[in-house]
Design an enzyme around this catalytic site. Structure first.
Site, PDB file in Angstrom:
ATOM      1  N   HIS A 312       0.808  -1.221   0.000  1.00  0.00           N
ATOM      2  CA  HIS A 312       0.000   0.000   0.000  1.00  0.00           C
ATOM      3  C   HIS A 312       0.844   1.274   0.000  1.00  0.00           C
ATOM      4  O   HIS A 312       0.633   2.174  -0.799  1.00  0.00           O
ATOM      5  CB  HIS A 312      -0.966   0.005   1.185  1.00  0.00           C
ATOM      6  CG  HIS A 312      -1.891   1.176   1.139  1.00  0.00           C
ATOM      7  ND1 HIS A 312      -2.786   1.367   0.102  1.00  0.00           N
ATOM      8  CD2 HIS A 312      -2.041   2.246   1.956  1.00  0.00           C
ATOM      9  CE1 HIS A 312      -3.452   2.495   0.301  1.00  0.00           C
ATOM     10  NE2 HIS A 312      -3.009   3.041   1.409  1.00  0.00           N
ATOM     11  N   HIS A 322       2.635  11.728   2.727  1.00  0.00           N
ATOM     12  CA  HIS A 322       3.167  10.437   3.175  1.00  0.00           C
ATOM     13  C   HIS A 322       4.669  10.313   2.928  1.00  0.00           C
ATOM     14  O   HIS A 322       5.187   9.238   2.660  1.00  0.00           O
ATOM     15  CB  HIS A 322       2.416   9.281   2.500  1.00  0.00           C
ATOM     16  CG  HIS A 322       0.940   9.355   2.698  1.00  0.00           C
ATOM     17  ND1 HIS A 322       0.373   9.342   3.933  1.00  0.00           N
ATOM     18  CD2 HIS A 322      -0.083   9.468   1.807  1.00  0.00           C
ATOM     19  CE1 HIS A 322      -0.946   9.442   3.819  1.00  0.00           C
ATOM     20  NE2 HIS A 322      -1.247   9.525   2.543  1.00  0.00           N
ATOM     21  N   HIS A 349      -1.821   4.660  -1.672  1.00  0.00           N
ATOM     22  CA  HIS A 349      -1.665   5.545  -0.512  1.00  0.00           C
ATOM     23  C   HIS A 349      -1.605   7.029  -0.887  1.00  0.00           C
ATOM     24  O   HIS A 349      -2.317   7.839  -0.323  1.00  0.00           O
ATOM     25  CB  HIS A 349      -0.432   5.133   0.292  1.00  0.00           C
ATOM     26  CG  HIS A 349      -0.457   5.571   1.715  1.00  0.00           C
ATOM     27  ND1 HIS A 349      -1.616   5.654   2.460  1.00  0.00           N
ATOM     28  CD2 HIS A 349       0.560   5.947   2.553  1.00  0.00           C
ATOM     29  CE1 HIS A 349      -1.310   6.072   3.694  1.00  0.00           C
ATOM     30  NE2 HIS A 349      -0.009   6.251   3.765  1.00  0.00           N
TER      31      HIS A 349
HETATM   32 FE   LIG Z   1      -3.706   4.928   2.245  1.00  0.00          FE
END
Ligand SMILES: [Fe+2]
Length: 458
Positions: A312, A322, A349
């Site tokens: 992911h 992220h 993600h």
């Molecule tokens: Fe995610």
């Protein structure tokens, strides 16, 4: 121009190519926040009839593609666990018996969730199957893959971070309407986004199951767990991670010697697909580490030339979202990926699209400070395909300048197709939702790392 000028020009182009990043798309789109489709949308409608099976979905049910797991939900009573199935050209019906389960989550109680594993199917065969025996029956079909082998063409769809917004619906429609028909979806995690609702309203797991049934009842989706599938909420008395996800989406993890449904592998046609869990322990001595270490040694490229990894959280991501989340996992596993010559790694993600060049960063040691990714023809291409269109909206902030390893990036929703041609070549294309169904916004011809290990990414 003499030889030396060509030589000079070549060096110059090489320097430009290596030292600068690839393409940041200039495509201009409306950036509006995504909105979930309302509960009374037609895509969420439950089927008519007493105890009618809903949320019907299938996935691969063994390690080689001769098995299918059929899942469905009934709401009035448990009803029958039986699946009737038959070949398209036959009237002889066979029977398989499944199991039924339920779970509670905070104040929510699930319907009756059925799972039925059908084994020893014939390869390359169209089957019909019927669920809801005894009450309202519904019939669907699927086609089993060809036998596992080195030159078997096969086409995978790639979808991630889908959710259930108007954009999600557009992504799924574009996937279905793509003239290059995907035969199986590789789903890179974050399914329903039910956790965005108060107390993780699990009714949104049900609506999501009804929404994707139109594809997932007819072709297997290969599941990867994402962070929105963890549903860890001790504050409301729900401390068991992945409770809704694992109750609803079984996978054939035991067939690959895994001890958890969160990491496993399958062989399908000419591909060996390894699914990893970014949200489980990955460090040395952990179950996932030990499994992956043994698993990579099992891959036989003479049998399955294409080695594909799904996870992911991306390792290589040049968006401002992220950032470095996958770094601890990358540091541990990347040397294995390079040694094993993984062809491609698909992640989600980040809610945008990105494709890397073939690069690695395996020489880093904390004492030498060398931490720049370098060209490496043994390394995978990393693709972020978290652009399914969920409620969190697009990732639009990019780090600048574009890193040299990033070949193409764009903040648009879409899906991709991996069209494996033979043991050496696979044609890959990414399709943004705003375009016509056959348009390709990005494409790439993969050369297999084992059979034709030429770096095609520069
Ligand atoms: Fe995610």
């Amino acid at each position: 121009m003499g030889f030396s000028w060509y030589y000079f020009l070549g060096i110059l182009l090489c320097i430009i190519n290596v030292c600068r990043g690839g393409i940041t798309s200039s495509y201009v789109r409306n950036v509006e926040s995504s909105e979930d489709m309302p509960l009374d949308s037609d895509v969420f409608k439950a089927p008519h009839g007493y105890n009618a099976p809903q949320q019907v979905h299938i996935t691969q049910g063994d390690d080689v593609g001769k098995g299918v797991i059929v899942s469905w939900v009934t709401v009035n009573e448990p009803g029958s666990n039986i699946v009737l199935y038959w070949k398209a050209n036959s009237k002889i019906k066979q029977k398989a018996k499944g199991t039924v389960t339920t779970y509670k989550y905070y104040t929510y109680t699930s319907g009756y969730i059925h799972h039925c594993s059908i084994q020893n199917l014939k390869y390359n065969t169209k089957y019909y199957y019927m669920v809801g025996i005894g009450h309202t029956t519904r019939t669907f079909w699927f086609v089993t893959p060809p036998p596992v082998g080195p030159n078997v063409p096969y086409t995978f769809g790639l979808i991630g971070d889908l959710g259930q917004t108007y954009d999600s619906n557009m992504t799924l429609t574009h996937y279905e309407m793509n003239p290059t028909k995907g035969q199986t979806v590789l789903f890179v995690g974050d399914l329903s986004y039910a956790d965005k609702y108060p107390n993780h309203d699990n009714n949104r797991w049900d609506t999501w199951g009804r929404f994707v049934e139109r594809s997932n009842a007819y072709q297997p989706w290969i599941w990867t767990a994402g962070n929105h599938d963890v549903d860890f909420a001790p504050e409301i008395g729900e401390p068991e991670p992945f409770k809704p996800y694992t109750h609803r989406y079984p996978v054939p993890y035991k067939a690959s010697g895994s001890t958890s449904p969160l990491w496993y592998s399958i062989k399908r046609a000419s591909a060996y697909i390894i699914v990893l869990s970014t949200y489980s322990a990955t460090t040395k001595y952990t179950p996932q580490y030990k499994w992956l270490e043994a698993e990579l040694k099992k891959v036989n490229r003479e049998e399955t030339p294409w080695l594909i990894v799904l996870m992911h959280c991306p390792w290589y991501n040049s968006y401002d979202y992220h950032y470095m989340e996958g770094e601890t996992m990358r540091v541990i596993y990347e040397p294995w990926f390079v040694k094993s010559k993984v062809d491609m790694v698909f992640a989600g993600h980040v809610h945008a699209y990105e494709r890397s060049k073939r690069i690695s960063n395996v020489d880093y040691k904390i004492i030498n400070g060398e931490c720049t990714p370098v060209n490496n023809p043994s390394a995978p291409v990393y693709i972020t395909i978290g652009d399914g269109g969920n409620i969190e909206g697009l990732a639009t902030k990019l780090t600048e300048p574009q890193p040299m390893y990033s070949a193409y990036r764009e903040s648009s929703f879409g899906h991709a197709i991996l069209d494996i041609k033979n043991r050496t070549h696979a044609y890959y294309s990414w399709h943004r939702n705003q375009d016509g169904f056959s348009a390709k916004a990005d494409s790439f011809l993969f050369f297999n790392r084992y059979w034709h290990p030429v770096d095609e990414s520069y």
